[in-house]
Each structure stands twice: as structure tokens, then as C-alpha cells.
Design a protein around this motif. Sequence first.
Motif, PDB file in Angstrom:
ATOM      1  N   LEU A  26     -15.495   0.384   1.182  1.00  0.00           N
ATOM      2  CA  LEU A  26     -14.882   1.138   0.092  1.00  0.00           C
ATOM      3  C   LEU A  26     -13.775   0.368  -0.627  1.00  0.00           C
ATOM      4  O   LEU A  26     -13.788   0.261  -1.856  1.00  0.00           O
ATOM      5  CB  LEU A  26     -14.325   2.468   0.609  1.00  0.00           C
ATOM      6  CG  LEU A  26     -13.672   3.362  -0.437  1.00  0.00           C
ATOM      7  CD1 LEU A  26     -14.710   3.829  -1.448  1.00  0.00           C
ATOM      8  CD2 LEU A  26     -12.989   4.542   0.218  1.00  0.00           C
ATOM      9  N   LEU A  27     -12.810  -0.146   0.110  1.00  0.00           N
ATOM     10  CA  LEU A  27     -11.666  -0.795  -0.535  1.00  0.00           C
ATOM     11  C   LEU A  27     -12.034  -1.989  -1.408  1.00  0.00           C
ATOM     12  O   LEU A  27     -11.448  -2.149  -2.491  1.00  0.00           O
ATOM     13  CB  LEU A  27     -10.612  -1.175   0.500  1.00  0.00           C
ATOM     14  CG  LEU A  27      -9.823  -0.001   1.058  1.00  0.00           C
ATOM     15  CD1 LEU A  27      -8.796  -0.489   2.070  1.00  0.00           C
ATOM     16  CD2 LEU A  27      -9.157   0.806  -0.034  1.00  0.00           C
ATOM     17  N   PRO A  28     -12.991  -2.827  -1.008  1.00  0.00           N
ATOM     18  CA  PRO A  28     -13.364  -3.911  -1.930  1.00  0.00           C
ATOM     19  C   PRO A  28     -13.940  -3.408  -3.255  1.00  0.00           C
ATOM     20  O   PRO A  28     -13.943  -4.128  -4.248  1.00  0.00           O
ATOM     21  CB  PRO A  28     -14.425  -4.689  -1.147  1.00  0.00           C
ATOM     22  CG  PRO A  28     -14.092  -4.421   0.284  1.00  0.00           C
ATOM     23  CD  PRO A  28     -13.614  -2.990   0.301  1.00  0.00           C
ATOM     24  N   ARG A  32      -9.163   0.242  -9.290  1.00  0.00           N
ATOM     25  CA  ARG A  32      -8.200   1.031 -10.040  1.00  0.00           C
ATOM     26  C   ARG A  32      -7.027   0.136 -10.426  1.00  0.00           C
ATOM     27  O   ARG A  32      -6.726  -0.846  -9.774  1.00  0.00           O
ATOM     28  CB  ARG A  32      -7.667   2.189  -9.190  1.00  0.00           C
ATOM     29  CG  ARG A  32      -8.696   3.175  -8.732  1.00  0.00           C
ATOM     30  CD  ARG A  32      -9.050   4.114  -9.879  1.00  0.00           C
ATOM     31  NE  ARG A  32      -9.806   5.266  -9.436  1.00  0.00           N
ATOM     32  CZ  ARG A  32     -11.122   5.340  -9.412  1.00  0.00           C
ATOM     33  NH1 ARG A  32     -11.827   4.304  -9.771  1.00  0.00           N
ATOM     34  NH2 ARG A  32     -11.730   6.421  -9.029  1.00  0.00           N
ATOM     35  N   ASN A  33      -6.358   0.510 -11.472  1.00  0.00           N
ATOM     36  CA  ASN A  33      -5.157  -0.207 -11.888  1.00  0.00           C
ATOM     37  C   ASN A  33      -4.075   0.048 -10.844  1.00  0.00           C
ATOM     38  O   ASN A  33      -3.619   1.176 -10.687  1.00  0.00           O
ATOM     39  CB  ASN A  33      -4.709   0.292 -13.258  1.00  0.00           C
ATOM     40  CG  ASN A  33      -3.483  -0.416 -13.772  1.00  0.00           C
ATOM     41  OD1 ASN A  33      -2.750  -1.046 -13.013  1.00  0.00           O
ATOM     42  ND2 ASN A  33      -3.259  -0.315 -15.067  1.00  0.00           N
ATOM     43  N   PRO A  34      -3.639  -0.989 -10.121  1.00  0.00           N
ATOM     44  CA  PRO A  34      -2.659  -0.782  -9.047  1.00  0.00           C
ATOM     45  C   PRO A  34      -1.290  -0.309  -9.536  1.00  0.00           C
ATOM     46  O   PRO A  34      -0.509   0.215  -8.758  1.00  0.00           O
ATOM     47  CB  PRO A  34      -2.558  -2.157  -8.376  1.00  0.00           C
ATOM     48  CG  PRO A  34      -3.082  -3.122  -9.376  1.00  0.00           C
ATOM     49  CD  PRO A  34      -4.046  -2.376 -10.250  1.00  0.00           C
ATOM     50  N   LYS A  35      -1.014  -0.449 -10.824  1.00  0.00           N
ATOM     51  CA  LYS A  35       0.254   0.050 -11.357  1.00  0.00           C
ATOM     52  C   LYS A  35       0.208   1.566 -11.545  1.00  0.00           C
ATOM     53  O   LYS A  35       1.248   2.220 -11.538  1.00  0.00           O
ATOM     54  CB  LYS A  35       0.581  -0.640 -12.674  1.00  0.00           C
ATOM     55  CG  LYS A  35       0.890  -2.115 -12.507  1.00  0.00           C
ATOM     56  CD  LYS A  35       1.181  -2.773 -13.821  1.00  0.00           C
ATOM     57  CE  LYS A  35       1.437  -4.259 -13.581  1.00  0.00           C
ATOM     58  NZ  LYS A  35       1.658  -4.970 -14.820  1.00  0.00           N
ATOM     59  N   VAL A  36      -0.991   2.102 -11.701  1.00  0.00           N
ATOM     60  CA  VAL A  36      -1.155   3.537 -11.909  1.00  0.00           C
ATOM     61  C   VAL A  36      -1.617   4.232 -10.624  1.00  0.00           C
ATOM     62  O   VAL A  36      -1.122   5.300 -10.284  1.00  0.00           O
ATOM     63  CB  VAL A  36      -2.177   3.809 -13.044  1.00  0.00           C
ATOM     64  CG1 VAL A  36      -2.394   5.295 -13.238  1.00  0.00           C
ATOM     65  CG2 VAL A  36      -1.711   3.153 -14.340  1.00  0.00           C
ATOM     66  N   HIS A  37      -2.557   3.622  -9.921  1.00  0.00           N
ATOM     67  CA  HIS A  37      -3.145   4.201  -8.705  1.00  0.00           C
ATOM     68  C   HIS A  37      -2.939   3.230  -7.546  1.00  0.00           C
ATOM     69  O   HIS A  37      -3.542   2.176  -7.514  1.00  0.00           O
ATOM     70  CB  HIS A  37      -4.652   4.436  -8.883  1.00  0.00           C
ATOM     71  CG  HIS A  37      -4.978   5.301 -10.043  1.00  0.00           C
ATOM     72  ND1 HIS A  37      -4.887   6.665 -10.000  1.00  0.00           N
ATOM     73  CD2 HIS A  37      -5.399   5.000 -11.296  1.00  0.00           C
ATOM     74  CE1 HIS A  37      -5.237   7.164 -11.162  1.00  0.00           C
ATOM     75  NE2 HIS A  37      -5.556   6.174 -11.970  1.00  0.00           N
ATOM     76  N   ARG A  38      -2.115   3.624  -6.593  1.00  0.00           N
ATOM     77  CA  ARG A  38      -1.887   2.767  -5.433  1.00  0.00           C
ATOM     78  C   ARG A  38      -2.619   3.328  -4.226  1.00  0.00           C
ATOM     79  O   ARG A  38      -2.673   4.531  -4.022  1.00  0.00           O
ATOM     80  CB  ARG A  38      -0.399   2.675  -5.120  1.00  0.00           C
ATOM     81  CG  ARG A  38       0.367   1.942  -6.185  1.00  0.00           C
ATOM     82  CD  ARG A  38       1.791   1.732  -5.769  1.00  0.00           C
ATOM     83  NE  ARG A  38       2.257   2.865  -4.970  1.00  0.00           N
ATOM     84  CZ  ARG A  38       3.462   3.365  -5.000  1.00  0.00           C
ATOM     85  NH1 ARG A  38       4.348   2.839  -5.787  1.00  0.00           N
ATOM     86  NH2 ARG A  38       3.812   4.379  -4.239  1.00  0.00           N
ATOM     87  N   TRP A  39      -3.172   2.446  -3.422  1.00  0.00           N
ATOM     88  CA  TRP A  39      -3.849   2.827  -2.185  1.00  0.00           C
ATOM     89  C   TRP A  39      -2.814   2.806  -1.062  1.00  0.00           C
ATOM     90  O   TRP A  39      -2.163   1.793  -0.829  1.00  0.00           O
ATOM     91  CB  TRP A  39      -4.981   1.850  -1.870  1.00  0.00           C
ATOM     92  CG  TRP A  39      -5.741   2.274  -0.666  1.00  0.00           C
ATOM     93  CD1 TRP A  39      -5.563   1.836   0.614  1.00  0.00           C
ATOM     94  CD2 TRP A  39      -6.786   3.227  -0.617  1.00  0.00           C
ATOM     95  NE1 TRP A  39      -6.434   2.456   1.457  1.00  0.00           N
ATOM     96  CE2 TRP A  39      -7.206   3.330   0.735  1.00  0.00           C
ATOM     97  CE3 TRP A  39      -7.416   4.022  -1.573  1.00  0.00           C
ATOM     98  CZ2 TRP A  39      -8.221   4.176   1.139  1.00  0.00           C
ATOM     99  CZ3 TRP A  39      -8.426   4.865  -1.162  1.00  0.00           C
ATOM    100  CH2 TRP A  39      -8.829   4.943   0.175  1.00  0.00           C
ATOM    101  N   ASP A  40      -2.672   3.909  -0.375  1.00  0.00           N
ATOM    102  CA  ASP A  40      -1.716   3.983   0.725  1.00  0.00           C
ATOM    103  C   ASP A  40      -2.341   3.363   1.965  1.00  0.00           C
ATOM    104  O   ASP A  40      -3.357   3.853   2.458  1.00  0.00           O
ATOM    105  CB  ASP A  40      -1.338   5.436   0.998  1.00  0.00           C
ATOM    106  CG  ASP A  40      -0.230   5.589   2.017  1.00  0.00           C
ATOM    107  OD1 ASP A  40       0.087   4.605   2.730  1.00  0.00           O
ATOM    108  OD2 ASP A  40       0.325   6.689   2.105  1.00  0.00           O
ATOM    109  N   PRO A  41      -1.780   2.295   2.506  1.00  0.00           N
ATOM    110  CA  PRO A  41      -2.358   1.672   3.698  1.00  0.00           C
ATOM    111  C   PRO A  41      -2.306   2.576   4.931  1.00  0.00           C
ATOM    112  O   PRO A  41      -2.989   2.318   5.910  1.00  0.00           O
ATOM    113  CB  PRO A  41      -1.526   0.405   3.903  1.00  0.00           C
ATOM    114  CG  PRO A  41      -0.334   0.551   3.045  1.00  0.00           C
ATOM    115  CD  PRO A  41      -0.620   1.589   2.012  1.00  0.00           C
TER     116      PRO A  41
END
Length: 65
Positions: A26-28, A32-41
Motif C-alpha cells: 500500500l505505502l509504495p 498523496r501530496n505530503p504537504k497536504v496528506h501525511r501518513w502517520d507511521p
Amino acid sequence: MSDEVEEVEQLKTFYENVVEWVDEWLLPRYARNPKVHRWDPQWFEYVEVVDRLEALWRSWKHFRL
């Protein structure tokens, strides 16, 4: 063990669990634009997130076979 049995076992266990599926599949593909949508580790600490991703992973496994 025959080649057919090994192939079926590999298909059934391509990803051992939802965490492995998220990290390797999934993660690869998370584009999404990391400035707008961040993935929480620490996504696995949120029950709703785990439930939704578990459902996605199980659906992926089903349709993959």
C-alpha cells in the motif's frame, strides 16, 4: 512438495499480515501530496485505521486469488 502445492501456499501467504501488506504494497502506492496528506507511521495505534486497512487487505487477498 509439488510445484502446484508450493504455488498455492505462496499465493495464500503473499503477505503474512496487514502490517506487511501496508508496508510493502500500500505505502509504495500512496501517492498523496505530503504537504497536504501525511501518513502517520503509528497508524496501527488507531482502531478505525486498522479495521479499514484490515478490510482492504482481506479484499486484496480474496481478489488476488
